[in-house]
Design a protein around this motif. Sequence first.
Motif, PDB file in Angstrom:
ATOM      1  N   LEU A   1       0.850  -1.184   0.000  1.00 62.27           N
ATOM      2  CA  LEU A   1       0.000   0.000   0.000  1.00 62.27           C
ATOM      3  C   LEU A   1       0.886   1.234   0.000  1.00 62.27           C
ATOM      4  CD1 LEU A   1      -2.915   1.133   0.229  1.00 62.27           C
ATOM      5  CD2 LEU A   1      -2.563   1.127   2.685  1.00 62.27           C
ATOM      6  N   GLU A   2       0.753   2.036  -1.019  1.00 60.55           N
ATOM      7  CA  GLU A   2       1.569   3.234  -1.165  1.00 60.55           C
ATOM      8  C   GLU A   2       0.722   4.459  -0.868  1.00 60.55           C
ATOM      9  OE1 GLU A   2       3.354   4.734  -5.062  1.00 60.55           O
ATOM     10  OE2 GLU A   2       4.861   3.353  -4.263  1.00 60.55           O
ATOM     11  N   THR A   3       1.158   5.262   0.082  1.00 62.90           N
ATOM     12  CA  THR A   3       0.432   6.462   0.473  1.00 62.90           C
ATOM     13  C   THR A   3       1.155   7.681  -0.077  1.00 62.90           C
ATOM     14  OG1 THR A   3      -0.171   5.346   2.513  1.00 62.90           O
ATOM     15  CG2 THR A   3      -0.541   7.696   2.436  1.00 62.90           C
ATOM     16  N   THR A   4       0.400   8.631  -0.626  1.00 64.68           N
ATOM     17  CA  THR A   4       0.993   9.861  -1.138  1.00 64.68           C
ATOM     18  C   THR A   4       0.335  11.062  -0.471  1.00 64.68           C
ATOM     19  OG1 THR A   4      -0.564  10.014  -2.984  1.00 64.68           O
ATOM     20  CG2 THR A   4       1.500   8.860  -3.397  1.00 64.68           C
ATOM     21  N   LYS A   5       1.092  12.148  -0.413  1.00 65.91           N
ATOM     22  CA  LYS A   5       0.598  13.419   0.108  1.00 65.91           C
ATOM     23  C   LYS A   5       1.218  14.511  -0.741  1.00 65.91           C
ATOM     24  CE  LYS A   5       0.384  16.160   4.324  1.00 65.91           C
ATOM     25  NZ  LYS A   5       0.784  16.227   5.743  1.00 65.91           N
ATOM     26  N   ASN A   6       0.389  15.337  -1.348  1.00 59.35           N
ATOM     27  CA  ASN A   6       0.844  16.415  -2.233  1.00 59.35           C
ATOM     28  C   ASN A   6       1.765  15.892  -3.338  1.00 59.35           C
ATOM     29  OD1 ASN A   6      -0.583  18.365  -0.770  1.00 59.35           O
ATOM     30  ND2 ASN A   6       1.135  18.702   0.605  1.00 59.35           N
ATOM     31  N   GLY A   7       1.481  14.700  -3.832  1.00 66.78           N
ATOM     32  CA  GLY A   7       2.252  14.119  -4.924  1.00 66.78           C
ATOM     33  C   GLY A   7       3.551  13.452  -4.507  1.00 66.78           C
ATOM     34  N   VAL A   8       3.825  13.374  -3.219  1.00 61.49           N
ATOM     35  CA  VAL A   8       5.056  12.757  -2.709  1.00 61.49           C
ATOM     36  C   VAL A   8       4.690  11.440  -2.040  1.00 61.49           C
ATOM     37  CG1 VAL A   8       7.008  13.033  -1.137  1.00 61.49           C
ATOM     38  CG2 VAL A   8       6.100  15.020  -2.339  1.00 61.49           C
ATOM     39  N   VAL A   9       5.440  10.378  -2.380  1.00 60.12           N
ATOM     40  CA  VAL A   9       5.211   9.074  -1.769  1.00 60.12           C
ATOM     41  C   VAL A   9       5.737   9.102  -0.340  1.00 60.12           C
ATOM     42  CG1 VAL A   9       5.740   6.612  -1.872  1.00 60.12           C
ATOM     43  CG2 VAL A   9       5.348   7.882  -3.979  1.00 60.12           C
ATOM     44  N   LEU A  10       4.882   8.767   0.615  1.00 60.01           N
ATOM     45  CA  LEU A  10       5.293   8.738   2.016  1.00 60.01           C
ATOM     46  C   LEU A  10       6.025   7.443   2.323  1.00 60.01           C
ATOM     47  CD1 LEU A  10       2.139  10.180   3.795  1.00 60.01           C
ATOM     48  CD2 LEU A  10       4.242  11.365   3.179  1.00 60.01           C
ATOM     49  N   LYS A  11       7.067   7.544   3.130  1.00 56.46           N
ATOM     50  CA  LYS A  11       7.836   6.368   3.534  1.00 56.46           C
ATOM     51  C   LYS A  11       7.230   5.701   4.756  1.00 56.46           C
ATOM     52  CE  LYS A  11      12.060   8.421   1.797  1.00 56.46           C
ATOM     53  NZ  LYS A  11      13.382   8.958   2.121  1.00 56.46           N
ATOM     54  N   TYR A  12       6.155   6.258   5.291  1.00 55.39           N
ATOM     55  CA  TYR A  12       5.544   5.750   6.520  1.00 55.39           C
ATOM     56  C   TYR A  12       4.091   5.375   6.258  1.00 55.39           C
ATOM     57  CZ  TYR A  12       3.855   5.518  11.286  1.00 55.39           C
ATOM     58  OH  TYR A  12       3.293   5.093  12.463  1.00 55.39           O
ATOM     59  N   ASN A  13       3.686   4.252   6.811  1.00 59.49           N
ATOM     60  CA  ASN A  13       2.283   3.836   6.790  1.00 59.49           C
ATOM     61  C   ASN A  13       1.837   3.639   8.231  1.00 59.49           C
ATOM     62  OD1 ASN A  13       1.812   3.668   3.957  1.00 59.49           O
ATOM     63  ND2 ASN A  13       3.093   1.848   3.936  1.00 59.49           N
ATOM     64  N   LYS A  45      -3.894  14.851  15.986  1.00 61.21           N
ATOM     65  CA  LYS A  45      -3.833  13.834  14.933  1.00 61.21           C
ATOM     66  C   LYS A  45      -3.238  12.562  15.503  1.00 61.21           C
ATOM     67  CE  LYS A  45      -2.165  14.747  10.981  1.00 61.21           C
ATOM     68  NZ  LYS A  45      -1.234  15.136   9.932  1.00 61.21           N
ATOM     69  N   SER A  46      -3.369  11.464  14.781  1.00 58.77           N
ATOM     70  CA  SER A  46      -2.816  10.202  15.264  1.00 58.77           C
ATOM     71  C   SER A  46      -1.310  10.095  15.014  1.00 58.77           C
ATOM     72  CB  SER A  46      -3.535   9.023  14.624  1.00 58.77           C
ATOM     73  OG  SER A  46      -3.349   9.038  13.229  1.00 58.77           O
ATOM     74  N   TRP A  47      -0.779  10.799  14.020  1.00 58.82           N
ATOM     75  CA  TRP A  47       0.663  10.777  13.772  1.00 58.82           C
ATOM     76  C   TRP A  47       1.115  12.064  13.096  1.00 58.82           C
ATOM     77  CZ3 TRP A  47       2.675  10.450   8.657  1.00 58.82           C
ATOM     78  CH2 TRP A  47       1.746  10.180   7.658  1.00 58.82           C
ATOM     79  N   TYR A  48       2.391  12.386  13.333  1.00 59.67           N
ATOM     80  CA  TYR A  48       3.014  13.585  12.780  1.00 59.67           C
ATOM     81  C   TYR A  48       4.344  13.207  12.159  1.00 59.67           C
ATOM     82  CZ  TYR A  48      -0.382  16.423  15.180  1.00 59.67           C
ATOM     83  OH  TYR A  48      -1.558  16.991  15.583  1.00 59.67           O
ATOM     84  N   LEU A  49       4.577  13.699  10.953  1.00 57.59           N
ATOM     85  CA  LEU A  49       5.827  13.442  10.246  1.00 57.59           C
ATOM     86  C   LEU A  49       6.770  14.622  10.462  1.00 57.59           C
ATOM     87  CD1 LEU A  49       7.394  11.631   8.260  1.00 57.59           C
ATOM     88  CD2 LEU A  49       6.297  12.893   6.411  1.00 57.59           C
ATOM     89  N   ILE A  50       7.996  14.321  10.827  1.00 58.21           N
ATOM     90  CA  ILE A  50       9.036  15.329  11.045  1.00 58.21           C
ATOM     91  C   ILE A  50      10.044  15.213   9.911  1.00 58.21           C
ATOM     92  CG2 ILE A  50      10.863  16.122  12.599  1.00 58.21           C
ATOM     93  CD1 ILE A  50       9.271  14.663  14.846  1.00 58.21           C
ATOM     94  N   GLY A  51      10.391  16.346   9.278  1.00 56.37           N
ATOM     95  CA  GLY A  51      11.365  16.298   8.200  1.00 56.37           C
ATOM     96  C   GLY A  51      11.583  17.633   7.528  1.00 56.37           C
ATOM     97  N   ARG A  52      12.415  17.613   6.486  1.00 53.49           N
ATOM     98  CA  ARG A  52      12.735  18.841   5.746  1.00 53.49           C
ATOM     99  C   ARG A  52      11.726  19.168   4.651  1.00 53.49           C
ATOM    100  NH1 ARG A  52      18.551  18.676   3.403  1.00 53.49           N
ATOM    101  NH2 ARG A  52      17.728  16.665   2.841  1.00 53.49           N
ATOM    102  N   ASP A  53      11.078  18.159   4.096  1.00 51.12           N
ATOM    103  CA  ASP A  53      10.163  18.369   2.974  1.00 51.12           C
ATOM    104  C   ASP A  53       8.862  18.997   3.482  1.00 51.12           C
ATOM    105  OD1 ASP A  53       8.664  18.341   0.659  1.00 51.12           O
ATOM    106  OD2 ASP A  53       9.147  16.267   0.156  1.00 51.12           O
ATOM    107  N   GLU A  54       8.679  20.267   3.200  1.00 51.25           N
ATOM    108  CA  GLU A  54       7.518  21.002   3.703  1.00 51.25           C
ATOM    109  C   GLU A  54       6.211  20.587   3.023  1.00 51.25           C
ATOM    110  OE1 GLU A  54       8.281  25.183   3.672  1.00 51.25           O
ATOM    111  OE2 GLU A  54      10.050  24.977   4.942  1.00 51.25           O
ATOM    112  N   ARG A  55       6.296  19.861   1.914  1.00 50.26           N
ATOM    113  CA  ARG A  55       5.075  19.389   1.245  1.00 50.26           C
ATOM    114  C   ARG A  55       4.410  18.263   2.018  1.00 50.26           C
ATOM    115  NH1 ARG A  55       7.434  17.675  -4.297  1.00 50.26           N
ATOM    116  NH2 ARG A  55       9.035  16.995  -2.841  1.00 50.26           N
ATOM    117  N   VAL A  56       5.183  17.498   2.803  1.00 52.66           N
ATOM    118  CA  VAL A  56       4.614  16.332   3.468  1.00 52.66           C
ATOM    119  C   VAL A  56       4.757  16.341   4.987  1.00 52.66           C
ATOM    120  CG1 VAL A  56       4.826  14.827   1.470  1.00 52.66           C
ATOM    121  CG2 VAL A  56       6.706  14.983   3.087  1.00 52.66           C
ATOM    122  N   SER A  57       5.722  17.054   5.532  1.00 55.64           N
ATOM    123  CA  SER A  57       5.943  17.001   6.982  1.00 55.64           C
ATOM    124  C   SER A  57       5.129  18.069   7.700  1.00 55.64           C
ATOM    125  CB  SER A  57       7.428  17.150   7.308  1.00 55.64           C
ATOM    126  OG  SER A  57       7.927  18.375   6.832  1.00 55.64           O
TER     127      SER A  57
END
Length: 82
Positions: A1-13, A45-57
């Motif tokens: 199952l591949e999840t995307t956000k703003n056209g970016v594939v998320l590495k986390y499910n 929210k149930s989860w938060y992504l931390i990172g440099r990519d402002e489109r997904v984090s």
Amino acid sequence: LETTKNGVVLKYNEPPEGCKCSDRKYRLYEYKNDQQENVYYIHRKSWYLIGRDERVSEIHCRHPSISSQHAVIQYRRIKDKI
């Protein structure tokens, strides 16, 4: 199952036991040079992504040692063990 956000594939499910925290309210404070920069209300929210990519984090870190999808804060509901 591949999840995307703003056209970016998320590495986390999110795992099946992932859930939104409903019984407590948590905050994460961001400081820079002893000055408070941001407050993140991480109980919303149930989860938060931390990172440099402002489109997904949700929590942005601009340091060069941080990857685009660096870490996740995840709430999980676990049944009590006897």
